[in-house]
Motif scaffolding. Sequence first.
Motif, PDB file in Angstrom:
ATOM      1  N   VAL A 133      12.250   6.627  -4.016  1.00  0.00           N
ATOM      2  CA  VAL A 133      13.273   6.336  -3.015  1.00  0.00           C
ATOM      3  C   VAL A 133      12.704   5.343  -2.008  1.00  0.00           C
ATOM      4  N   LEU A 134      13.424   4.248  -1.801  1.00  0.00           N
ATOM      5  CA  LEU A 134      12.977   3.205  -0.885  1.00  0.00           C
ATOM      6  C   LEU A 134      14.030   2.980   0.194  1.00  0.00           C
ATOM      7  N   CYS A 135      13.591   2.897   1.441  1.00  0.00           N
ATOM      8  CA  CYS A 135      14.483   2.657   2.561  1.00  0.00           C
ATOM      9  C   CYS A 135      14.103   1.333   3.215  1.00  0.00           C
ATOM     10  N   GLU A 136      14.999   0.359   3.197  1.00  0.00           N
ATOM     11  CA  GLU A 136      14.752  -0.988   3.723  1.00  0.00           C
ATOM     12  C   GLU A 136      13.421  -1.527   3.185  1.00  0.00           C
ATOM     13  N   PRO A 137      13.274  -1.670   1.875  1.00  0.00           N
ATOM     14  CA  PRO A 137      11.962  -1.946   1.279  1.00  0.00           C
ATOM     15  C   PRO A 137      11.364  -3.301   1.622  1.00  0.00           C
ATOM     16  N   THR A 138      12.184  -4.281   2.022  1.00  0.00           N
ATOM     17  CA  THR A 138      11.634  -5.615   2.299  1.00  0.00           C
ATOM     18  C   THR A 138      11.691  -5.987   3.771  1.00  0.00           C
ATOM     19  N   ALA A 139      11.923  -5.002   4.652  1.00  0.00           N
ATOM     20  CA  ALA A 139      12.004  -5.298   6.089  1.00  0.00           C
ATOM     21  C   ALA A 139      10.666  -5.833   6.587  1.00  0.00           C
ATOM     22  N   GLY A 140      10.702  -6.978   7.244  1.00  0.00           N
ATOM     23  CA  GLY A 140       9.504  -7.527   7.872  1.00  0.00           C
ATOM     24  C   GLY A 140       8.487  -8.111   6.918  1.00  0.00           C
ATOM     25  N   VAL A 141       8.916  -8.495   5.699  1.00  0.00           N
ATOM     26  CA  VAL A 141       7.976  -9.114   4.772  1.00  0.00           C
ATOM     27  C   VAL A 141       8.410 -10.552   4.494  1.00  0.00           C
ATOM     28  N   ASP A 142       7.454 -11.390   4.098  1.00  0.00           N
ATOM     29  CA  ASP A 142       7.774 -12.788   3.854  1.00  0.00           C
ATOM     30  C   ASP A 142       8.447 -12.964   2.496  1.00  0.00           C
ATOM     31  N   VAL A 143       8.886 -14.194   2.243  1.00  0.00           N
ATOM     32  CA  VAL A 143       9.660 -14.473   1.031  1.00  0.00           C
ATOM     33  C   VAL A 143       8.857 -14.198  -0.232  1.00  0.00           C
ATOM     34  N   ALA A 144       7.578 -14.609  -0.243  1.00  0.00           N
ATOM     35  CA  ALA A 144       6.751 -14.418  -1.437  1.00  0.00           C
ATOM     36  C   ALA A 144       6.535 -12.932  -1.721  1.00  0.00           C
TER      37      ALA A 144
ATOM     38  N   VAL B 190       0.841  -1.199   0.000  1.00  0.00           N
ATOM     39  CA  VAL B 190       0.000   0.000   0.000  1.00  0.00           C
ATOM     40  C   VAL B 190       0.876   1.249   0.000  1.00  0.00           C
ATOM     41  N   VAL B 191       1.935   1.248   0.814  1.00  0.00           N
ATOM     42  CA  VAL B 191       2.854   2.387   0.849  1.00  0.00           C
ATOM     43  C   VAL B 191       3.514   2.568  -0.519  1.00  0.00           C
ATOM     44  N   MET B 192       3.914   1.455  -1.136  1.00  0.00           N
ATOM     45  CA  MET B 192       4.508   1.525  -2.478  1.00  0.00           C
ATOM     46  C   MET B 192       3.507   2.097  -3.479  1.00  0.00           C
ATOM     47  N   ALA B 193       2.263   1.622  -3.422  1.00  0.00           N
ATOM     48  CA  ALA B 193       1.242   2.095  -4.349  1.00  0.00           C
ATOM     49  C   ALA B 193       1.003   3.588  -4.168  1.00  0.00           C
ATOM     50  N   ARG B 194       0.993   4.049  -2.928  1.00  0.00           N
ATOM     51  CA  ARG B 194       0.792   5.473  -2.667  1.00  0.00           C
ATOM     52  C   ARG B 194       1.880   6.316  -3.338  1.00  0.00           C
ATOM     53  N   CYS B 195       3.119   5.824  -3.277  1.00  0.00           N
ATOM     54  CA  CYS B 195       4.225   6.539  -3.912  1.00  0.00           C
ATOM     55  C   CYS B 195       4.118   6.498  -5.429  1.00  0.00           C
TER      56      CYS B 195
ATOM     57  N   TYR C  13      10.282  -7.103  -5.465  1.00  0.00           N
ATOM     58  CA  TYR C  13      11.393  -7.032  -6.413  1.00  0.00           C
ATOM     59  C   TYR C  13      10.874  -6.839  -7.837  1.00  0.00           C
ATOM     60  N   GLU C  14       9.862  -7.613  -8.201  1.00  0.00           N
ATOM     61  CA  GLU C  14       9.327  -7.533  -9.560  1.00  0.00           C
ATOM     62  C   GLU C  14       8.657  -6.187  -9.808  1.00  0.00           C
ATOM     63  N   LEU C  15       7.948  -5.676  -8.802  1.00  0.00           N
ATOM     64  CA  LEU C  15       7.282  -4.385  -8.935  1.00  0.00           C
ATOM     65  C   LEU C  15       8.301  -3.265  -9.118  1.00  0.00           C
ATOM     66  N   ILE C  16       9.341  -3.274  -8.310  1.00  0.00           N
ATOM     67  CA  ILE C  16      10.382  -2.242  -8.423  1.00  0.00           C
ATOM     68  C   ILE C  16      11.085  -2.340  -9.769  1.00  0.00           C
ATOM     69  N   GLY C  17      11.354  -3.562 -10.195  1.00  0.00           N
ATOM     70  CA  GLY C  17      11.998  -3.758 -11.491  1.00  0.00           C
ATOM     71  C   GLY C  17      11.174  -3.208 -12.638  1.00  0.00           C
ATOM     72  N   ARG C  18       9.844  -3.393 -12.573  1.00  0.00           N
ATOM     73  CA  ARG C  18       8.982  -2.883 -13.643  1.00  0.00           C
ATOM     74  C   ARG C  18       9.010  -1.363 -13.708  1.00  0.00           C
ATOM     75  N   GLN C  19       9.080  -0.713 -12.546  1.00  0.00           N
ATOM     76  CA  GLN C  19       9.129   0.756 -12.557  1.00  0.00           C
ATOM     77  C   GLN C  19      10.406   1.249 -13.232  1.00  0.00           C
TER      78      GLN C  19
END
Length: 537
Positions: free
Chosen positions: A460-471, A446-451, A477-483
């Motif tokens: 700009v992303l700070c610790e983008p995967t902190a506290g998230v599961d593997v999936a 949701v935070v990513m979508a807002r940005c 990763y795929e979303l950031i790559g597409r941008q």
Amino acid sequence: MDGVAVHADTSAGTAYGPAWTDEADRPVLRVSGLSKRFGGTQALKDVDLDIAPGEIHALIGPNGSGKSTLIKILAGYHHAEPGAVAELDGERFELGQVTGSRHDRLRFVHQELGLVEELSATDNLALSRGFARTAFGNIRWPEMERRTAALVERFGLGIDVRRPLAMATPVQRAVVAIAAALQGWEGRRGVLVLDEPTAVLPPGEVARLFHIVREIRDAGASVLYVSHRMDEIFALADRVTVIRGGRRIATRPVAGLTPRALAELMAGQEKETGHQSQPPTSGTGGSTGGGTGIGVAALEVRDLWAGPLRGVGFDLARGERLGVTGLVGSGHEAVPYAVCGAWTGPVRGRVRIPERSPRWVDARNAAGLGIPLVPADRANEGVVGDFSVGENLTLPLLDRLRARLGRLHRRREDALTEAWIRRVEVRTAGRGARITTLSGGNQQKVVMARCLAQQPPVLVLCEPTAGVDVATRQQLYELIGRQADDGMGVIVSSSDTEDLLALCTRVLVVRDGRIVREISGRDITEPALVHAMEGTE
């Protein structure tokens, strides 16, 4: 070290340790076969650890290695998997047990000190161990203050035990947290666990903390010292245990190691990843990813000073995924906030988005550039807990969504929210669901979508995967790559080497407030990153 059994050339996951016959040599703390799984993630696998009497034992490893999970199991926050054995002074105790006299001899000072800074040192110590009271239940304040003063005066820092801790220095607050942990423990064998104790300290106060840790050791306690910084390990520790990927790699005497050898134990062999970014096609502004405008500057930063940063400058190309990393306290954490105008302290420097304007903007006014930030602390900085998913997503877009007379165009807002929920694959009961009902990974989406809904040229992303599961990590990763593929310039500030390996086409390594190394393309490997961060290239 005399009286300490040293285990050299040990491999991960094997039983180890001699038959301890002499009480003086017997480990104060011994853990064997420690494993922990979270869903599909194996956080720890058959980890062994022993702490000898009177030693400072360092625990080191990359982010995500399992250090935090191990500490949380020792502290009783998590339970270990069946089969783990733990002993304090030869007597077994249950891992995950938070009460009992044997476990009480295992004390903790966590990176977040757990202090109430609006209260005094006296109040904070009383909160953890209780208040001295008269027969009528009144608090005996003079006695409480004398007790607190006696505990903290041994460290020689001149703390006023009646003043709020908000008025104390960082090292004074650290001392209060240590004193609180050591209450009622004088003269007894046990282990004090210090988790990244220098992370919040300015460099000038680190040596003072080291002196305090040695005093604790000399008074009879053993210390488990958790750190990312190898210079601290060599300055302080007797032995070091390295864990990586949830496994114990080695336990070695520090005297027999070099910084490079320790870095190699931490980094292991060159790591391959299924998400490895393609190498950039040009120099400092280089990028790949197939987006438009490759090589065209999306962002320029010059002479940036903020907190520990000392004159940092760099360019970000359109379509580039630029990593910024370093050890805790190196200054890399300040870069994303300063660039976006979100740094709360003094800041100076110049920032420019060339395609919008040829004029430089003072870093104090960088918020006016409209560069969105995905912050490190999602719970406190990223979401508004009382708001719904839709309200969190559209917060910066309200002006765009207003109808006549300034009212919010609800249909337009709902359509936008639904479109982004689908696009970033947020799992939610609906746009009206409270944000706190979502998992951490879905909150991050949701935070990513807002940005992204702001359609910025730079993210700009700070610790983008902190506290998230593997999936979810894979989805991010795929979303950031597409941008980036679509031409957006992306800055990824992370201390997690997996993020850097998976996402970045170029990485800037920060040490002591300055950029000391740039690594590009296929040269971005875990050993290269670790050596650059530690200064052991």
